[in-house]
Design a protein around this motif. Sequence first.
Motif, PDB file in Angstrom:
ATOM      1  N   LEU A 101      47.141  88.901  -8.443  1.00 47.59           N
ATOM      2  CA  LEU A 101      47.160  87.673  -7.654  1.00 47.59           C
ATOM      3  C   LEU A 101      47.144  88.009  -6.164  1.00 47.59           C
ATOM      4  N   PHE A 102      47.860  89.053  -5.778  1.00 47.06           N
ATOM      5  CA  PHE A 102      47.866  89.499  -4.386  1.00 47.06           C
ATOM      6  C   PHE A 102      46.459  89.896  -3.955  1.00 47.06           C
ATOM      7  N   ALA A 103      45.763  90.637  -4.817  1.00 50.09           N
ATOM      8  CA  ALA A 103      44.391  91.033  -4.498  1.00 50.09           C
ATOM      9  C   ALA A 103      43.500  89.807  -4.348  1.00 50.09           C
ATOM     10  N   GLY A 104      43.716  88.819  -5.213  1.00 50.86           N
ATOM     11  CA  GLY A 104      42.929  87.598  -5.114  1.00 50.86           C
ATOM     12  C   GLY A 104      43.183  86.838  -3.829  1.00 50.86           C
ATOM     13  N   LEU A 105      44.442  86.720  -3.439  1.00 51.72           N
ATOM     14  CA  LEU A 105      44.774  86.007  -2.203  1.00 51.72           C
ATOM     15  C   LEU A 105      44.232  86.751  -0.982  1.00 51.72           C
ATOM     16  N   LEU A 106      44.281  88.078  -1.026  1.00 49.63           N
ATOM     17  CA  LEU A 106      43.696  88.845   0.088  1.00 49.63           C
ATOM     18  C   LEU A 106      42.189  88.659   0.150  1.00 49.63           C
ATOM     19  N   ALA A 107      41.543  88.607  -1.020  1.00 51.09           N
ATOM     20  CA  ALA A 107      40.092  88.395  -1.036  1.00 51.09           C
ATOM     21  C   ALA A 107      39.743  87.030  -0.453  1.00 51.09           C
TER      22      ALA A 107
ATOM     23  N   THR B  29      33.402  80.538   2.451  1.00 50.80           N
ATOM     24  CA  THR B  29      34.588  80.384   1.604  1.00 50.80           C
ATOM     25  C   THR B  29      34.584  79.027   0.940  1.00 50.80           C
ATOM     26  N   ALA B  30      34.318  78.027   1.740  1.00 53.43           N
ATOM     27  CA  ALA B  30      34.335  76.683   1.190  1.00 53.43           C
ATOM     28  C   ALA B  30      33.245  76.525   0.141  1.00 53.43           C
ATOM     29  N   THR B  31      32.045  77.074   0.418  1.00 53.25           N
ATOM     30  CA  THR B  31      30.951  76.929  -0.512  1.00 53.25           C
ATOM     31  C   THR B  31      31.246  77.612  -1.827  1.00 53.25           C
ATOM     32  N   ALA B  32      31.822  78.867  -1.724  1.00 58.03           N
ATOM     33  CA  ALA B  32      32.132  79.607  -2.939  1.00 58.03           C
ATOM     34  C   ALA B  32      33.187  78.904  -3.750  1.00 58.03           C
ATOM     35  N   THR B  33      34.195  78.395  -3.056  1.00 57.82           N
ATOM     36  CA  THR B  33      35.271  77.722  -3.766  1.00 57.82           C
ATOM     37  C   THR B  33      34.765  76.449  -4.418  1.00 57.82           C
ATOM     38  N   ALA B  34      33.962  75.678  -3.677  1.00 50.88           N
ATOM     39  CA  ALA B  34      33.452  74.432  -4.225  1.00 50.88           C
ATOM     40  C   ALA B  34      32.520  74.692  -5.396  1.00 50.88           C
ATOM     41  N   THR B  35      31.726  75.774  -5.332  1.00 52.86           N
ATOM     42  CA  THR B  35      30.838  76.113  -6.426  1.00 52.86           C
ATOM     43  C   THR B  35      31.617  76.468  -7.670  1.00 52.86           C
TER      44      THR B  35
ATOM     45  N   TRP C 272      39.246  88.350 -19.173  1.00 54.14           N
ATOM     46  CA  TRP C 272      40.351  89.313 -19.260  1.00 54.14           C
ATOM     47  C   TRP C 272      41.036  89.500 -17.910  1.00 54.14           C
ATOM     48  N   TRP C 273      40.255  89.430 -16.846  1.00 56.79           N
ATOM     49  CA  TRP C 273      40.856  89.534 -15.502  1.00 56.79           C
ATOM     50  C   TRP C 273      41.830  88.394 -15.298  1.00 56.79           C
ATOM     51  N   ARG C 274      41.429  87.184 -15.685  1.00 58.71           N
ATOM     52  CA  ARG C 274      42.307  86.020 -15.518  1.00 58.71           C
ATOM     53  C   ARG C 274      43.557  86.155 -16.371  1.00 58.71           C
ATOM     54  N   ARG C 275      43.365  86.595 -17.608  1.00 60.88           N
ATOM     55  CA  ARG C 275      44.515  86.721 -18.507  1.00 60.88           C
ATOM     56  C   ARG C 275      45.522  87.736 -17.974  1.00 60.88           C
ATOM     57  N   ILE C 276      45.032  88.855 -17.477  1.00 64.49           N
ATOM     58  CA  ILE C 276      45.943  89.875 -16.939  1.00 64.49           C
ATOM     59  C   ILE C 276      46.635  89.350 -15.692  1.00 64.49           C
ATOM     60  N   CYS C 277      45.914  88.619 -14.843  1.00 67.10           N
ATOM     61  CA  CYS C 277      46.515  88.063 -13.625  1.00 67.10           C
ATOM     62  C   CYS C 277      47.647  87.094 -13.969  1.00 67.10           C
ATOM     63  N   TRP C 278      47.388  86.186 -14.896  1.00 66.49           N
ATOM     64  CA  TRP C 278      48.432  85.244 -15.301  1.00 66.49           C
ATOM     65  C   TRP C 278      49.612  85.967 -15.945  1.00 66.49           C
ATOM     66  N   SER C 279      49.309  86.964 -16.763  1.00 71.43           N
ATOM     67  CA  SER C 279      50.382  87.703 -17.451  1.00 71.43           C
ATOM     68  C   SER C 279      51.258  88.459 -16.460  1.00 71.43           C
TER      69      SER C 279
ATOM     70  N   PRO D 155      43.124  78.849  -7.853  1.00 70.27           N
ATOM     71  CA  PRO D 155      42.619  78.642  -9.217  1.00 70.27           C
ATOM     72  C   PRO D 155      41.096  78.600  -9.300  1.00 70.27           C
ATOM     73  N   ALA D 156      40.433  78.013  -8.297  1.00 69.85           N
ATOM     74  CA  ALA D 156      38.974  77.988  -8.300  1.00 69.85           C
ATOM     75  C   ALA D 156      38.416  79.407  -8.214  1.00 69.85           C
ATOM     76  N   TRP D 157      39.046  80.231  -7.384  1.00 66.82           N
ATOM     77  CA  TRP D 157      38.613  81.625  -7.281  1.00 66.82           C
ATOM     78  C   TRP D 157      38.839  82.353  -8.601  1.00 66.82           C
ATOM     79  N   LEU D 158      39.971  82.059  -9.256  1.00 66.07           N
ATOM     80  CA  LEU D 158      40.267  82.692 -10.540  1.00 66.07           C
ATOM     81  C   LEU D 158      39.236  82.316 -11.605  1.00 66.07           C
ATOM     82  N   GLN D 159      38.775  81.066 -11.566  1.00 66.77           N
ATOM     83  CA  GLN D 159      37.822  80.613 -12.570  1.00 66.77           C
ATOM     84  C   GLN D 159      36.516  81.397 -12.509  1.00 66.77           C
ATOM     85  N   ALA D 160      36.226  81.957 -11.342  1.00 67.10           N
ATOM     86  CA  ALA D 160      34.996  82.736 -11.194  1.00 67.10           C
ATOM     87  C   ALA D 160      35.150  84.168 -11.684  1.00 67.10           C
TER      88      ALA D 160
END
Length: 629
Positions: free
Chosen positions: A251-257, A269-275, A341-348, A332-337
């Motif tokens: 999650l830290f890596a995601g927030l930094l990204a 950023t906005a375009t990627a998130t909205a997409t 398995w990446w999402r599952r490990i992040c949540w876990s 969460p929008a970034w996570l959906q992309a």
Amino acid sequence: MQDAQRHPQWFLAIWIAATVIKVVIAARLPLFVDEAFYWQEGQHLAWAYSDLPGLSAWLARLGVELGGQHVLALRAPFLLLAASLPWLVIAAAREVGQRALAWQAGLLTVLMPLAGMLGLLALPDVPMAVASALCLWGGARLLARVDATGLGLLALGLVIGALSHYRFVGVIGVGLLALLWLPEGRRLLREPRLWLVLAIGAAAWWPLLSWNLAHADAGLRFQLVDRHPWSFQWTGAWFVVVQALLVTPLLFAGLLALSARALRSAPATATATATATATATATATAAPLRYLGLLGALSTFGFFALGFFADVERVSFHWPLPGYLALLVIAPAWLQARGLWWRRICWSLAAVGMALVLLAYAIASTPSLRERFAAEKWYPYNFAGWDQLADAVREQQAQLPKGTPLLAGSFKIGAELGFALDDPRIRVLDHPLNHKHGRAPQLALWGLQQEAQSVGPALLILGSSEVQYKQLLAYYHQVCTQIGPLPPPQVINIDHGAQRFLLFKLPAQRAQGPCVAPAMAWIDAPKRHAETPAQFEVRGWAFKEGVGLRAVEVLLDGQAVANAQYGREEPGVAGYWKISNDPQHPRVGFSAMVDASALPAGRHWLGLRLHGNDGSVEEWEEQPVDLRQ
């Protein structure tokens, strides 16, 4: 987590479980020293104090007024505010068109340890986090449309933040920078109604500003100058490592990204998130999303840089939380992309991290578990021993003339005993900790800073474990300077002496003569955690200022097992403790043979009982040894 219809159920179940667990822990966890001081401030109601604005003290006072003199009552307002924080993040996510992913944003707020632990302690970070969430929600709404709701949210957040902490100035500064960065933000800044809201927020700082104007900027100097070295220090790198652990690594890596992308190209950023957010509502605009990304980026990287120059001695891991809250809205929008398995490990990892934090607090709240870590670096000493100390003080008070005052060695002891005994007027000696934590000016304002020349009869309570061992003798001499030679103490050893208090019955008239202080000792062999045979030698040194020692007993698990030969020459001791006035230097060494063959193999606790020539008997801190048979 793929079925959007189940997101509310997941969130509600985990939010309720986490809240219930936090309430149970908060009801059992001993009061942290800062919480005790906020309680004391709440018993002396004011608009502002030397360390903080008034809100934390007011909330602490509200809690005990409604719920009684109990730790859970004191923490209740903070628990309620912390429980509301995920809902504010959900509301902000909906505001920027991420309705389908809003529940995931709330769940991330519950599970991210840095946010999820809020409310367990009655600290100003709780209302400040709520204020930050209100501001980012209101700001995002105003970027889309200027209405009374957005203005009200922003005004409420600015007022709560100003009444929470000096550090909220950084939140305001980052918010203004983010608005100036965006064309939509610059247009918003031309809105007269926004400036009316900002004026309301600025007015909320008046109590703190007024206090500083009346007291030579003591609070500002402490927060901005005294506590910070303002020079580069490589140890600041640990700040980033700690962030990765408390946010959890993926999650830290995601927030930094998200932060890096926001700084590199806000529109991208906005375009990627909205997409990534296929279910975003048609009314959502890019500007609020870009605004949240910039808020998180500027705050996060700003605090990372500050960590290399600011205070590293006190706790600071919570500083970047307001920025993380902004990023959690769009995370969460970034996570959906990402991949499944990446999402599952992040949540876990987030769930495991939150569970470990709750476990750490549960250990700190359980005396038997705290005791197991007595000899470890992570021993939670700030939570330990206050109930036992209060019981010992009550026993002493029952034996002393009625009305004999208490005299605490530091603000920590004064505040903790004050809460336990429901006495916010315990006088306090001058102590380095009072200045280190910015509490000395407040004690002086309350008239609770004890003057050296007017001690009189009192029960003095010192905390020897509050001072680094290498500075302990100098501290004892400072106490002697303040109140004269000390009588024999009653020693309160908690968790094998990891937390150690000394009680002294001071006479009506100040004693004269050289400094007489509690005994000091060291065991050279065996070392801590050493593995020893059933029969082993104990060697070390011990001395007592002013009067010297007449005997040293060796203890194992609290029982005397040997009388040491005391008086061996140890010239290096006097060489190190240059100010020591023990008349028996250099003959302060001791040795003894211990036969523990009757004891089972495994962990045991080695200690000393020191007999002074003034009749004092003091048990020294114990250390673990592992017997092998």
